[in-house]
Design an enzyme around this catalytic site. Sequence first.
Site, PDB file in Angstrom:
ATOM      1  N   TYR A 246     -27.004  37.274  35.260  1.00  0.00           N
ATOM      2  CA  TYR A 246     -26.735  36.741  36.599  1.00  0.00           C
ATOM      3  C   TYR A 246     -26.599  35.217  36.597  1.00  0.00           C
ATOM      4  CZ  TYR A 246     -27.513  41.294  38.828  1.00  0.00           C
ATOM      5  OH  TYR A 246     -27.408  42.598  39.240  1.00  0.00           O
TER       6      TYR A 246
ATOM      7  N   ARG B 135     -16.401  49.566  43.511  1.00  0.00           N
ATOM      8  CA  ARG B 135     -16.927  48.676  44.566  1.00  0.00           C
ATOM      9  C   ARG B 135     -16.830  49.369  45.931  1.00  0.00           C
ATOM     10  NH1 ARG B 135     -19.648  43.729  43.127  1.00  0.00           N
ATOM     11  NH2 ARG B 135     -19.332  43.313  45.337  1.00  0.00           N
TER      12      ARG B 135
ATOM     13  N   GLU C 116     -19.663  42.450  30.965  1.00  0.00           N
ATOM     14  CA  GLU C 116     -20.937  43.093  31.299  1.00  0.00           C
ATOM     15  C   GLU C 116     -21.158  44.361  30.467  1.00  0.00           C
ATOM     16  OE1 GLU C 116     -20.827  41.368  35.875  1.00  0.00           O
ATOM     17  OE2 GLU C 116     -20.609  43.525  35.559  1.00  0.00           O
TER      18      GLU C 116
ATOM     19  N   LYS D  30     -30.244  50.076  39.644  1.00  0.00           N
ATOM     20  CA  LYS D  30     -31.253  49.023  39.570  1.00  0.00           C
ATOM     21  C   LYS D  30     -32.675  49.591  39.648  1.00  0.00           C
ATOM     22  CE  LYS D  30     -28.100  45.484  41.448  1.00  0.00           C
ATOM     23  NZ  LYS D  30     -27.909  44.469  42.520  1.00  0.00           N
TER      24      LYS D  30
ATOM     25  N   PHE E 205     -31.840  32.801  45.984  1.00  0.00           N
ATOM     26  CA  PHE E 205     -32.443  34.109  45.675  1.00  0.00           C
ATOM     27  C   PHE E 205     -32.538  34.388  44.174  1.00  0.00           C
ATOM     28  CE2 PHE E 205     -27.866  34.819  46.466  1.00  0.00           C
ATOM     29  CZ  PHE E 205     -27.480  35.454  45.284  1.00  0.00           C
TER      30      PHE E 205
ATOM     31  N   ARG F 160     -24.827  52.274  48.545  1.00  0.00           N
ATOM     32  CA  ARG F 160     -25.783  51.310  49.122  1.00  0.00           C
ATOM     33  C   ARG F 160     -26.217  51.718  50.531  1.00  0.00           C
ATOM     34  NH1 ARG F 160     -23.006  45.903  46.479  1.00  0.00           N
ATOM     35  NH2 ARG F 160     -24.462  45.663  44.741  1.00  0.00           N
TER      36      ARG F 160
ATOM     37  N   THR G  85     -22.624  44.411  49.664  1.00  0.00           N
ATOM     38  CA  THR G  85     -23.866  43.913  49.057  1.00  0.00           C
ATOM     39  C   THR G  85     -25.071  44.158  49.963  1.00  0.00           C
ATOM     40  OG1 THR G  85     -22.553  42.182  48.000  1.00  0.00           O
ATOM     41  CG2 THR G  85     -24.943  41.871  48.024  1.00  0.00           C
TER      42      THR G  85
ATOM     43  N   HIS H 106     -25.463  48.009  40.839  1.00  0.00           N
ATOM     44  CA  HIS H 106     -24.542  46.920  40.510  1.00  0.00           C
ATOM     45  C   HIS H 106     -23.169  47.522  40.240  1.00  0.00           C
ATOM     46  CE1 HIS H 106     -22.851  43.330  38.578  1.00  0.00           C
ATOM     47  NE2 HIS H 106     -22.380  44.141  37.646  1.00  0.00           N
TER      48      HIS H 106
ATOM     49  N   ASN I 121     -30.695  46.415  46.350  1.00  0.00           N
ATOM     50  CA  ASN I 121     -29.533  47.152  46.855  1.00  0.00           C
ATOM     51  C   ASN I 121     -29.016  48.233  45.910  1.00  0.00           C
ATOM     52  OD1 ASN I 121     -28.401  45.465  45.024  1.00  0.00           O
ATOM     53  ND2 ASN I 121     -27.078  44.377  46.452  1.00  0.00           N
TER      54      ASN I 121
HETATM   55  N1  UDP Z   1     -28.583  39.088  46.225  1.00  0.00           N
HETATM   56  C1  UDP Z   1     -29.692  38.709  46.948  1.00  0.00           C
HETATM   57  N2  UDP Z   1     -29.513  37.968  48.096  1.00  0.00           N
HETATM   58  C2  UDP Z   1     -28.277  37.593  48.537  1.00  0.00           C
HETATM   59  C3  UDP Z   1     -27.156  37.973  47.779  1.00  0.00           C
HETATM   60  C4  UDP Z   1     -27.329  38.712  46.627  1.00  0.00           C
HETATM   61  O1  UDP Z   1     -30.814  39.038  46.579  1.00  0.00           O
HETATM   62  O2  UDP Z   1     -28.168  36.917  49.565  1.00  0.00           O
HETATM   63  C5  UDP Z   1     -28.748  39.878  44.987  1.00  0.00           C
HETATM   64  C6  UDP Z   1     -28.365  41.351  45.186  1.00  0.00           C
HETATM   65  O3  UDP Z   1     -29.227  42.159  44.380  1.00  0.00           O
HETATM   66  C7  UDP Z   1     -26.936  41.361  44.679  1.00  0.00           C
HETATM   67  C8  UDP Z   1     -27.024  40.388  43.498  1.00  0.00           C
HETATM   68  O4  UDP Z   1     -27.907  39.367  43.969  1.00  0.00           O
HETATM   69  O5  UDP Z   1     -26.513  42.652  44.305  1.00  0.00           O
HETATM   70  C9  UDP Z   1     -25.713  39.781  43.075  1.00  0.00           C
HETATM   71  O6  UDP Z   1     -25.090  39.197  44.204  1.00  0.00           O
HETATM   72  P1  UDP Z   1     -23.538  39.382  44.480  1.00  0.00           P
HETATM   73  O7  UDP Z   1     -23.171  38.456  45.577  1.00  0.00           O
HETATM   74  O8  UDP Z   1     -22.792  39.276  43.175  1.00  0.00           O
HETATM   75  O9  UDP Z   1     -23.442  40.867  45.070  1.00  0.00           O
HETATM   76  P2  UDP Z   1     -22.846  42.212  44.458  1.00  0.00           P
HETATM   77  O10 UDP Z   1     -21.683  41.836  43.574  1.00  0.00           O
HETATM   78  O11 UDP Z   1     -23.971  42.875  43.687  1.00  0.00           O
HETATM   79  O12 UDP Z   1     -22.430  43.026  45.636  1.00  0.00           O
HETATM   80 MG    MG Z   2     -21.484  40.451  42.086  1.00  0.00          MG
END
Ligand code: UDP
Ligand code: MG
Length: 139
Positions: free
Chosen positions: A51, A87, A128, A11, A59, A104, A93, A117, A114
């Site tokens: 997204y 993952r 994707e 990112k 957010f 992370r 996350t 992705h 974070n």
């Molecule tokens: N995100 C955020 N606030 C939150 C949760 C997610 O800003 O409370 C952002 C963060 O950059 C995250 C992305 O939204 O990576 C997508 O969220 P997701 O829950 O899909 O998390 P990921 O799959 O990336 O772990």
């Molecule tokens: Mg996700």
Amino acid sequence: MATNRTFTMLKPDSVEKGHIGAILEKINASGFRIVAMKLTQMTKQDAEAFYAIHNERPFFGELVEYMTRGPIVAAILEKENAVEDFRTLIGATNPADAAEGTIRKLYAASIGENAVHGSDSDENAAIEGAFHFSGREMF
Ligand code: UDP
Ligand code: MG
């Protein structure tokens, strides 16, 4: 059956901080083969579509702003059990909850910024990957 490809983005915060090399080193050391990769920048329209599942979340606006503010590295990665293993490699996350040694934990600043992705399912990995790459760009 688990398929063998996942999709990732390093990112904008990772690119800004000069972490591309270190993160790719961890990805390679963890046994992933790079199928496709490029430095690119998402438009607002791209990020809103990518997204879209989060468009009702509080957010969402910040997420789109963050993901479009500078270049990212987009890549398709190949390994047995790729989605789940990637993952695990990136961690939770929220970096505060991420396991020691994960990408992370090492490089993310916050739950919003974070670092990376990783696709959350085989189906999303395919969607994707196709969002960012054409068949001719995949090796
Ligand atoms: N995100 C955020 N606030 C939150 C949760 C997610 O800003 O409370 C952002 C963060 O950059 C995250 C992305 O939204 O990576 C997508 O969220 P997701 O829950 O899909 O998390 P990921 O799959 O990336 O772990
Ligand atoms: Mg996700």
